[in-house]
Scaffold this motif. Structure first.
Motif, PDB file in Angstrom:
ATOM      1  N   ALA A 258       0.811  -1.220   0.000  1.00 26.02           N
ATOM      2  CA  ALA A 258       0.000   0.000   0.000  1.00 26.02           C
ATOM      3  C   ALA A 258       0.843   1.269   0.000  1.00 26.02           C
ATOM      4  N   PHE A 259       2.055   1.197   0.518  1.00 29.29           N
ATOM      5  CA  PHE A 259       2.854   2.406   0.703  1.00 29.29           C
ATOM      6  C   PHE A 259       3.039   3.198  -0.593  1.00 29.29           C
ATOM      7  N   LEU A 260       3.439   2.526  -1.672  1.00 27.01           N
ATOM      8  CA  LEU A 260       3.663   3.233  -2.937  1.00 27.01           C
ATOM      9  C   LEU A 260       2.366   3.792  -3.502  1.00 27.01           C
ATOM     10  N   TRP A 261       1.259   3.047  -3.333  1.00 29.38           N
ATOM     11  CA  TRP A 261      -0.034   3.561  -3.780  1.00 29.38           C
ATOM     12  C   TRP A 261      -0.429   4.807  -2.985  1.00 29.38           C
ATOM     13  N   LEU A 262      -0.207   4.771  -1.692  1.00 33.28           N
ATOM     14  CA  LEU A 262      -0.543   5.930  -0.857  1.00 33.28           C
ATOM     15  C   LEU A 262       0.337   7.126  -1.204  1.00 33.28           C
ATOM     16  N   LYS A 263       1.594   6.852  -1.505  1.00 32.12           N
ATOM     17  CA  LYS A 263       2.489   7.927  -1.920  1.00 32.12           C
ATOM     18  C   LYS A 263       1.997   8.550  -3.228  1.00 32.12           C
TER      19      LYS A 263
ATOM     20  N   LEU B 171      -6.667  15.825   2.021  1.00 33.72           N
ATOM     21  CA  LEU B 171      -6.041  14.555   1.643  1.00 33.72           C
ATOM     22  C   LEU B 171      -4.522  14.657   1.647  1.00 33.72           C
ATOM     23  N   SER B 172      -3.996  15.799   1.232  1.00 33.33           N
ATOM     24  CA  SER B 172      -2.539  15.992   1.260  1.00 33.33           C
ATOM     25  C   SER B 172      -2.022  15.848   2.692  1.00 33.33           C
ATOM     26  N   TRP B 173      -2.696  16.505   3.625  1.00 40.81           N
ATOM     27  CA  TRP B 173      -2.286  16.412   5.025  1.00 40.81           C
ATOM     28  C   TRP B 173      -2.451  15.000   5.576  1.00 40.81           C
ATOM     29  N   LEU B 174      -3.612  14.407   5.345  1.00 45.29           N
ATOM     30  CA  LEU B 174      -3.895  13.070   5.877  1.00 45.29           C
ATOM     31  C   LEU B 174      -2.877  12.044   5.379  1.00 45.29           C
ATOM     32  N   LEU B 175      -2.709  11.992   4.069  1.00 44.61           N
ATOM     33  CA  LEU B 175      -1.773  11.024   3.498  1.00 44.61           C
ATOM     34  C   LEU B 175      -0.327  11.384   3.819  1.00 44.61           C
ATOM     35  N   GLY B 176      -0.005  12.664   3.791  1.00 43.00           N
ATOM     36  CA  GLY B 176       1.358  13.096   4.092  1.00 43.00           C
ATOM     37  C   GLY B 176       1.780  12.760   5.516  1.00 43.00           C
TER      38      GLY B 176
ATOM     39  N   ALA C 170       4.748  10.252   6.521  1.00 38.58           N
ATOM     40  CA  ALA C 170       5.845  10.724   7.381  1.00 38.58           C
ATOM     41  C   ALA C 170       6.015   9.808   8.586  1.00 38.58           C
ATOM     42  N   TRP C 171       4.910   9.349   9.123  1.00 45.57           N
ATOM     43  CA  TRP C 171       4.967   8.443  10.272  1.00 45.57           C
ATOM     44  C   TRP C 171       5.439   7.052   9.844  1.00 45.57           C
ATOM     45  N   ALA C 172       4.843   6.517   8.773  1.00 44.11           N
ATOM     46  CA  ALA C 172       5.143   5.143   8.353  1.00 44.11           C
ATOM     47  C   ALA C 172       6.567   5.001   7.836  1.00 44.11           C
ATOM     48  N   ALA C 173       7.063   5.975   7.101  1.00 44.62           N
ATOM     49  CA  ALA C 173       8.377   5.843   6.473  1.00 44.62           C
ATOM     50  C   ALA C 173       9.507   6.375   7.337  1.00 44.62           C
ATOM     51  N   TYR C 174       9.238   7.446   8.090  1.00 43.22           N
ATOM     52  CA  TYR C 174      10.333   8.126   8.771  1.00 43.22           C
ATOM     53  C   TYR C 174      10.123   8.292  10.269  1.00 43.22           C
ATOM     54  N   GLY C 175       8.976   7.868  10.785  1.00 41.72           N
ATOM     55  CA  GLY C 175       8.713   8.038  12.211  1.00 41.72           C
ATOM     56  C   GLY C 175       8.779   9.506  12.640  1.00 41.72           C
ATOM     57  N   PHE C 176       8.451  10.384  11.721  1.00 36.82           N
ATOM     58  CA  PHE C 176       8.503  11.841  11.935  1.00 36.82           C
ATOM     59  C   PHE C 176       9.909  12.314  12.306  1.00 36.82           C
TER      60      PHE C 176
ATOM     61  N   TRP D  60      15.045  17.495   7.540  1.00 36.29           N
ATOM     62  CA  TRP D  60      14.413  17.837   6.272  1.00 36.29           C
ATOM     63  C   TRP D  60      12.908  17.675   6.362  1.00 36.29           C
ATOM     64  N   LEU D  61      12.435  16.627   7.086  1.00 38.68           N
ATOM     65  CA  LEU D  61      11.003  16.371   7.212  1.00 38.68           C
ATOM     66  C   LEU D  61      10.334  17.459   8.050  1.00 38.68           C
ATOM     67  N   HIS D  62      11.003  17.870   9.113  1.00 39.82           N
ATOM     68  CA  HIS D  62      10.455  18.948   9.944  1.00 39.82           C
ATOM     69  C   HIS D  62      10.371  20.252   9.150  1.00 39.82           C
ATOM     70  N   ALA D  63      11.390  20.525   8.344  1.00 38.64           N
ATOM     71  CA  ALA D  63      11.370  21.724   7.501  1.00 38.64           C
ATOM     72  C   ALA D  63      10.266  21.621   6.449  1.00 38.64           C
ATOM     73  N   LYS D  64      10.087  20.433   5.885  1.00 35.67           N
ATOM     74  CA  LYS D  64       9.019  20.232   4.898  1.00 35.67           C
ATOM     75  C   LYS D  64       7.664  20.469   5.535  1.00 35.67           C
ATOM     76  N   ILE D  65       7.436  19.907   6.708  1.00 30.13           N
ATOM     77  CA  ILE D  65       6.155  20.102   7.397  1.00 30.13           C
ATOM     78  C   ILE D  65       5.936  21.583   7.703  1.00 30.13           C
ATOM     79  N   ALA D  66       6.988  22.287   8.093  1.00 29.12           N
ATOM     80  CA  ALA D  66       6.865  23.739   8.337  1.00 29.12           C
ATOM     81  C   ALA D  66       6.453  24.465   7.049  1.00 29.12           C
ATOM     82  N   ALA D  67       7.031  24.072   5.920  1.00 34.48           N
ATOM     83  CA  ALA D  67       6.663  24.694   4.646  1.00 34.48           C
ATOM     84  C   ALA D  67       5.217  24.367   4.276  1.00 34.48           C
ATOM     85  N   VAL D  68       4.773  23.145   4.585  1.00 35.65           N
ATOM     86  CA  VAL D  68       3.384  22.772   4.314  1.00 35.65           C
ATOM     87  C   VAL D  68       2.433  23.554   5.234  1.00 35.65           C
ATOM     88  N   VAL D  69       2.862  23.818   6.458  1.00 31.51           N
ATOM     89  CA  VAL D  69       2.072  24.689   7.339  1.00 31.51           C
ATOM     90  C   VAL D  69       1.954  26.076   6.693  1.00 31.51           C
TER      91      VAL D  69
END
Length: 180
Positions: free
Chosen positions: A41-46, A101-106, A110-116, A120-129
């Motif tokens: 499912a991971f690649l489909w969700l991505k 949907l972007s937030w929900l899936l994102g 982030a949790w499934a692949a990187y455990g938050f 770089w992920l924190h900076a990305k989330i800040a940019a999405v905010v």
């Protein structure tokens, strides 16, 4: 007698119904992916996440253009009413669902692949905010234009058109390059 065309209330109901059906199918499909197993499912969700982000970005990039054109229309004119309807439908039918949907899936990815974890992920989330703040600013502007309140200037909206672009560039670089 004036035809309702694409701007009447009947057309709005049809657009909402189509968007609702698409959203239910999209969410149902995502739910089915959870049933087939995390790895498959991971690649489909991505992929679904990227589709939602592209839809959201399309709205974020188009909305300021609509505001610029709306600024040229006389308050209360048929043209101004048409722009109001276009802005409202873009926000409600495309942008709000795509952002959700972007937030929900994102967040799931982030949790499934990187455990938050990861700077770089924190900076990305800040940019999405930041993108989300722009989204809600545009949403408030849509409501103001509907009330006949022409907020800001065309020049301001031309500049605001660049904000989502800059944030998008930062997000893509952070996701692909992972600089820190």
């Amino acid at each position: 007698m004036k035809s309702e065309g694409e701007t009447g209330t009947g057309a709005g109901r049809k657009a909402r119904l189509r968007a609702s059906i698409a959203l239910v199918v999209f969410v149902g499909f995502a739910g089915l992916l959870f049933l087939i197993g995390k790895e498959r499912a991971f690649l489909w969700l991505k992929a679904l996440h990227v589709i939602a982000v592209i839809s959201w970005m399309a709205g974020l990039l188009y909305m300021p253009r609509l505001f610029i054109y709306h600024m040229d229309a006389d308050k209360g004119s048929v043209q101004a009413e048409t722009f109001s309807i276009m802005e409202q439908r873009l926000m409600k039918v495309i942008m709000h669902p795509a952002m959700g949907l972007s937030w929900l899936l994102g967040l799931y990815l982030a949790w499934a692949a990187y455990g938050f974890m990861g700077g770089w992920l924190h900076a990305k989330i800040a940019a999405v905010v930041g993108l989300t703040a722009v989204h809600f600013y545009f949403s408030r502007a849509v409501k103001a234009f509907q009330r006949g309140q022409y907020v800001r200037t065309a020049r301001f909206w031309r500049l605001m058109n660049e904000v989502p672009t800059v944030l998008m560039i930062a997000i893509v670089i952070l996701v692909i390059v992972k600089p820190f």
